[in-house]
Design a protein around this motif. Structure first.
Motif, PDB file in Angstrom:
ATOM      1  N   GLN A  71       1.090  -1.153   0.078  1.00 15.48           N
ATOM      2  CA  GLN A  71      -0.009  -0.101   0.097  1.00 15.48           C
ATOM      3  C   GLN A  71       0.426   1.245  -0.146  1.00 15.48           C
ATOM      4  O   GLN A  71      -0.029   2.453   0.104  1.00 15.48           O
ATOM      5  CB  GLN A  71      -0.791   0.272   1.274  1.00 15.48           C
ATOM      6  CG  GLN A  71      -1.638  -0.807   1.130  1.00 15.48           C
ATOM      7  CD  GLN A  71      -3.135  -0.671   2.627  1.00 15.48           C
ATOM      8  OE1 GLN A  71      -3.591   0.212   2.635  1.00 15.48           O
ATOM      9  NE2 GLN A  71      -3.810  -1.771   2.529  1.00 15.48           N
ATOM     10  N   GLY A  72       2.388   1.240   0.082  1.00 13.61           N
ATOM     11  CA  GLY A  72       3.332   2.211  -0.736  1.00 13.61           C
ATOM     12  C   GLY A  72       3.523   3.179   0.834  1.00 13.61           C
ATOM     13  O   GLY A  72       4.641   4.011   1.152  1.00 13.61           O
ATOM     14  N   LYS A  73       3.315   2.525   2.090  1.00 13.12           N
ATOM     15  CA  LYS A  73       3.715   3.040   2.872  1.00 13.12           C
ATOM     16  C   LYS A  73       5.352   3.421   3.851  1.00 13.12           C
ATOM     17  O   LYS A  73       6.316   2.350   3.264  1.00 13.12           O
ATOM     18  CB  LYS A  73       2.679   2.019   4.490  1.00 13.12           C
ATOM     19  CG  LYS A  73       1.112   1.993   4.379  1.00 13.12           C
ATOM     20  CD  LYS A  73       0.336   3.228   3.830  1.00 13.12           C
ATOM     21  CE  LYS A  73      -1.585   3.211   3.792  1.00 13.12           C
ATOM     22  NZ  LYS A  73      -1.672   4.501   3.337  1.00 13.12           N
ATOM     23  N   THR A  74       5.922   3.919   4.590  1.00 10.31           N
ATOM     24  CA  THR A  74       6.955   3.602   5.275  1.00 10.31           C
ATOM     25  C   THR A  74       6.199   2.536   6.116  1.00 10.31           C
ATOM     26  O   THR A  74       6.428   2.505   6.919  1.00 10.31           O
ATOM     27  CB  THR A  74       7.202   5.002   5.879  1.00 10.31           C
ATOM     28  OG1 THR A  74       7.069   5.934   4.798  1.00 10.31           O
ATOM     29  CG2 THR A  74       8.839   4.745   6.602  1.00 10.31           C
ATOM     30  N   VAL A  75       7.206   1.656   6.049  1.00  5.99           N
ATOM     31  CA  VAL A  75       7.283   0.319   6.911  1.00  5.99           C
ATOM     32  C   VAL A  75       8.948   0.032   7.788  1.00  5.99           C
ATOM     33  O   VAL A  75       9.812   0.177   7.129  1.00  5.99           O
ATOM     34  CB  VAL A  75       6.843  -0.806   6.392  1.00  5.99           C
ATOM     35  CG1 VAL A  75       6.717  -1.832   7.166  1.00  5.99           C
ATOM     36  CG2 VAL A  75       5.793  -0.439   5.775  1.00  5.99           C
ATOM     37  N   ILE A  76       8.447   0.194   8.642  1.00  6.34           N
ATOM     38  CA  ILE A  76      10.117   0.152   9.725  1.00  6.34           C
ATOM     39  C   ILE A  76       9.636  -0.765  11.077  1.00  6.34           C
ATOM     40  O   ILE A  76       8.642  -1.016  11.676  1.00  6.34           O
ATOM     41  CB  ILE A  76       9.940   1.267  10.899  1.00  6.34           C
ATOM     42  CG1 ILE A  76      10.383   2.595  10.202  1.00  6.34           C
ATOM     43  CG2 ILE A  76      11.343   1.224  11.342  1.00  6.34           C
ATOM     44  CD1 ILE A  76      10.007   3.620  10.096  1.00  6.34           C
ATOM     45  N   SER A  77      10.412  -2.407  10.750  1.00  8.28           N
ATOM     46  CA  SER A  77      10.211  -3.610  11.708  1.00  8.28           C
ATOM     47  C   SER A  77      11.562  -3.717  12.702  1.00  8.28           C
ATOM     48  O   SER A  77      12.536  -2.929  12.117  1.00  8.28           O
ATOM     49  CB  SER A  77      10.065  -4.553  11.110  1.00  8.28           C
ATOM     50  OG  SER A  77       9.279  -5.293  12.220  1.00  8.28           O
ATOM     51  N   THR A  78      11.658  -4.502  13.624  1.00 10.60           N
ATOM     52  CA  THR A  78      11.996  -5.116  14.321  1.00 10.60           C
ATOM     53  C   THR A  78      12.645  -6.511  14.886  1.00 10.60           C
ATOM     54  O   THR A  78      11.716  -6.878  14.456  1.00 10.60           O
ATOM     55  CB  THR A  78      12.518  -4.113  15.657  1.00 10.60           C
ATOM     56  OG1 THR A  78      11.537  -4.676  15.873  1.00 10.60           O
ATOM     57  CG2 THR A  78      12.734  -2.302  15.457  1.00 10.60           C
ATOM     58  N   GLU A  79      13.852  -6.799  15.433  1.00  9.83           N
ATOM     59  CA  GLU A  79      13.884  -8.242  15.511  1.00  9.83           C
ATOM     60  C   GLU A  79      14.955  -7.360  16.838  1.00  9.83           C
ATOM     61  O   GLU A  79      16.262  -8.163  16.768  1.00  9.83           O
ATOM     62  CB  GLU A  79      14.654  -9.130  14.831  1.00  9.83           C
ATOM     63  CG  GLU A  79      14.200  -9.356  13.491  1.00  9.83           C
ATOM     64  CD  GLU A  79      12.311  -9.812  14.143  1.00  9.83           C
ATOM     65  OE1 GLU A  79      12.532 -10.620  14.685  1.00  9.83           O
ATOM     66  OE2 GLU A  79      12.118 -10.485  12.334  1.00  9.83           O
ATOM     67  N   LEU A  80      14.132  -7.705  17.819  1.00  9.13           N
ATOM     68  CA  LEU A  80      14.920  -6.693  19.041  1.00  9.13           C
ATOM     69  C   LEU A  80      15.322  -8.202  20.194  1.00  9.13           C
ATOM     70  O   LEU A  80      14.598  -8.102  21.406  1.00  9.13           O
ATOM     71  CB  LEU A  80      14.091  -6.170  19.870  1.00  9.13           C
ATOM     72  CG  LEU A  80      13.899  -4.707  18.921  1.00  9.13           C
ATOM     73  CD1 LEU A  80      13.135  -3.788  20.285  1.00  9.13           C
ATOM     74  CD2 LEU A  80      15.176  -4.104  17.862  1.00  9.13           C
ATOM     75  N   GLY A  81      16.836  -8.884  19.659  1.00  7.77           N
ATOM     76  CA  GLY A  81      16.621 -10.378  20.495  1.00  7.77           C
ATOM     77  C   GLY A  81      15.435 -11.102  20.290  1.00  7.77           C
ATOM     78  O   GLY A  81      15.627 -11.535  19.425  1.00  7.77           O
ATOM     79  N   GLY A  82      15.788 -11.818  22.012  1.00  2.22           N
ATOM     80  CA  GLY A  82      14.100 -13.100  21.803  1.00  2.22           C
ATOM     81  C   GLY A  82      15.066 -14.086  22.947  1.00  2.22           C
ATOM     82  O   GLY A  82      15.605 -13.300  23.460  1.00  2.22           O
ATOM     83  N   GLY A  83      14.493 -14.883  22.234  1.00  2.00           N
ATOM     84  CA  GLY A  83      15.376 -16.085  23.006  1.00  2.00           C
ATOM     85  C   GLY A  83      14.213 -17.024  24.029  1.00  2.00           C
ATOM     86  O   GLY A  83      15.272 -17.368  25.640  1.00  2.00           O
ATOM     87  N   GLY A  84      13.233 -16.016  24.214  1.00  2.00           N
ATOM     88  CA  GLY A  84      12.213 -16.004  25.603  1.00  2.00           C
ATOM     89  C   GLY A  84      12.422 -15.525  26.435  1.00  2.00           C
ATOM     90  O   GLY A  84      12.256 -15.356  27.810  1.00  2.00           O
ATOM     91  N   HIS A  85      13.705 -14.046  26.737  1.00  5.70           N
ATOM     92  CA  HIS A  85      13.917 -13.690  28.047  1.00  5.70           C
ATOM     93  C   HIS A  85      14.141 -12.080  27.137  1.00  5.70           C
ATOM     94  O   HIS A  85      15.263 -11.548  26.320  1.00  5.70           O
ATOM     95  CB  HIS A  85      14.906 -13.819  28.666  1.00  5.70           C
ATOM     96  CG  HIS A  85      16.214 -13.982  28.144  1.00  5.70           C
ATOM     97  ND1 HIS A  85      16.433 -14.436  27.515  1.00  5.70           N
ATOM     98  CD2 HIS A  85      17.197 -12.545  27.976  1.00  5.70           C
ATOM     99  CE1 HIS A  85      18.092 -14.425  26.620  1.00  5.70           C
ATOM    100  NE2 HIS A  85      17.891 -13.008  27.470  1.00  5.70           N
ATOM    101  N   VAL A  86      13.906 -11.263  28.445  1.00  6.86           N
ATOM    102  CA  VAL A  86      14.475  -9.802  27.807  1.00  6.86           C
ATOM    103  C   VAL A  86      15.003  -8.834  29.018  1.00  6.86           C
ATOM    104  O   VAL A  86      14.349  -8.779  29.739  1.00  6.86           O
ATOM    105  CB  VAL A  86      12.441  -9.120  27.401  1.00  6.86           C
ATOM    106  CG1 VAL A  86      12.633  -7.205  26.353  1.00  6.86           C
ATOM    107  CG2 VAL A  86      12.087 -10.000  26.793  1.00  6.86           C
ATOM    108  N   THR A  87      16.049  -8.422  28.733  1.00  5.46           N
ATOM    109  CA  THR A  87      16.982  -7.473  29.316  1.00  5.46           C
ATOM    110  C   THR A  87      16.239  -6.391  29.015  1.00  5.46           C
ATOM    111  O   THR A  87      15.534  -5.683  28.860  1.00  5.46           O
ATOM    112  CB  THR A  87      18.467  -7.990  28.947  1.00  5.46           C
ATOM    113  OG1 THR A  87      17.815  -7.159  27.433  1.00  5.46           O
ATOM    114  CG2 THR A  87      18.576  -9.725  28.548  1.00  5.46           C
TER     115      THR A  87
END
Length: 340
Positions: free
Chosen positions: A200-216
């Motif tokens: 649809q022409g949008k400015t799309v911003i995404s992430t992959e912020l770590g993971g592994g079942g826990h968040v620091t």
């Protein structure tokens, strides 16, 4: 409104701060007439850009859910020029179960653009595709590796052919101020949320912020600060965006994971032993892990090698592995000019 069966309890075009929900019709063993409630918050003031912020497309990725909840709770109309619409968790049942997929087995991130007469996941996807995406200039979709994958904390984007859209997405990706930025491809089917927004022409911003079942705590801070900075960069949140240079940091490392062979899959079922670390450089054919076999202790482990050389940017986070599961992703380092 379109022909969607979903009820939205807020006025998507009204000014001020509104807190409501999307009601997705469903039927269960305990209630013949029921709805899945998906909270939605809108904060709007005056004329300006419109941003849609989404967390929890996958239930086992809390990083975006927490950042979006904090944003939705704290944001005031006087801080906004235009509109910020926040869905803190798009898959609440999966979040409560801490699973990637819905209890039905649906992967919401393979349900787009959806359809109004489909199952609940496709109805919800259809509502976003027809009601929320058309109203947005910017779509922010926050992900991590969930329980099964540990990623370098990066902001990311697809390669899109339209040069102006690609430029806007690159600038938005860089505005998250992550140490790593990645251009990736779809290797597990179609129907992604970001793919429909891009179409649809949008400015799309995404992430992959770590993971592994826990968040620091560090990841929580990166999710919050990056999200706020992206919204400032897009002109919808008050204040000047902060650059990495202003933070005393070097330019980020740009990665390209755009070859299907960058995504290393397990050749057999067993226990995966990781032999490499995130951020490590590997050569083509270099062993990145071994698969062990509980039923055959006398059998030597199966060595898994990298198809392509590059930086290790994803490692499987759980040892139990089925044939075909992704165990490692490698990416080559790219120059900024390659994204122009």
């Amino acid at each position: 409104m379109t022909d969607s069966p979903i009820r939205c309890t807020i006025d998507l075009d009204a000014p001020g701060k509104q807190i409501g929900r999307l009601q997705v019709p469903r039927s269960s063993n305990t209630s013949g007439w029921s709805s899945l409630f998906v909270p939605i918050v809108s904060v709007a003031r005056g004329e300006g850009p419109s941003a849609l912020v989404i967390g929890g497309v996958h239930g086992d990725e809390p990083e975006g859910q927490v950042a979006a909840l904090n944003l939705a709770r704290d944001l005031r109309p006087d801080q906004v020029t235009g509109r910020v619409t926040v869905i803190p968790c798009l898959s609440p049942d999966a979040s409560r179960a801490y699973t990637r997929l819905w209890p039905s087995g649906a992967n919401l991130n393979r349900s787009f653009p959806g359809r109004p007469d489909g199952p609940a996941d496709e109805q919800l996807a259809h509502f976003l595709s027809t009601e929320l995406f058309p109203r947005a200039d910017v779509v922010v979709d926050i992900h991590s590796g969930g329980r099964t994958a540990l990623c370098l904390p990066w902001s990311e984007m697809h390669w899109v052919e339209d040069a102006d859209q690609r430029r806007r997405m690159v600038e938005g990706m860089l505005a998250w101020n992550t140490d790593w930025c990645c251009v990736y491809i779809d290797v597990a089917g179609t129907g992604l949320l970001v793919g429909e927004a891009e179409r649809q022409g949008k400015t799309v911003i995404s992430t992959e912020l770590g993971g592994g079942g826990h968040v620091t705590a560090e990841i929580h801070r990166l999710a919050a600060s990056g999200l706020a900075n992206v919204l400032r960069h897009e002109g919808v949140l008050a204040g000047e965006p902060i650059t990495r240079a202003a933070l005393g940091k070097p330019d980020p490392t740009l990665l390209m994971a755009t070859d299907v062979d960058d995504y290393v899959l397990a050749p057999e079922t067993g226990l995966f032993e990781t032999l490499v670390s995130l951020g490590q450089h590997v050569d083509p054919g270099q062993p990145v892990g071994r698969i062990h076999f509980l039923e055959r202790p006398e059998r030597p482990p199966e060595v898994v090698g990298a198809s392509n050389g590059g930086i290790v940017c994803v490692i499987r986070a759980i040892a139990s592995t089925s044939q075909g599961d992704n165990v490692v992703v490698t990416a080559r380092v790219a120059e900024r000019s390659e994204l122009d």
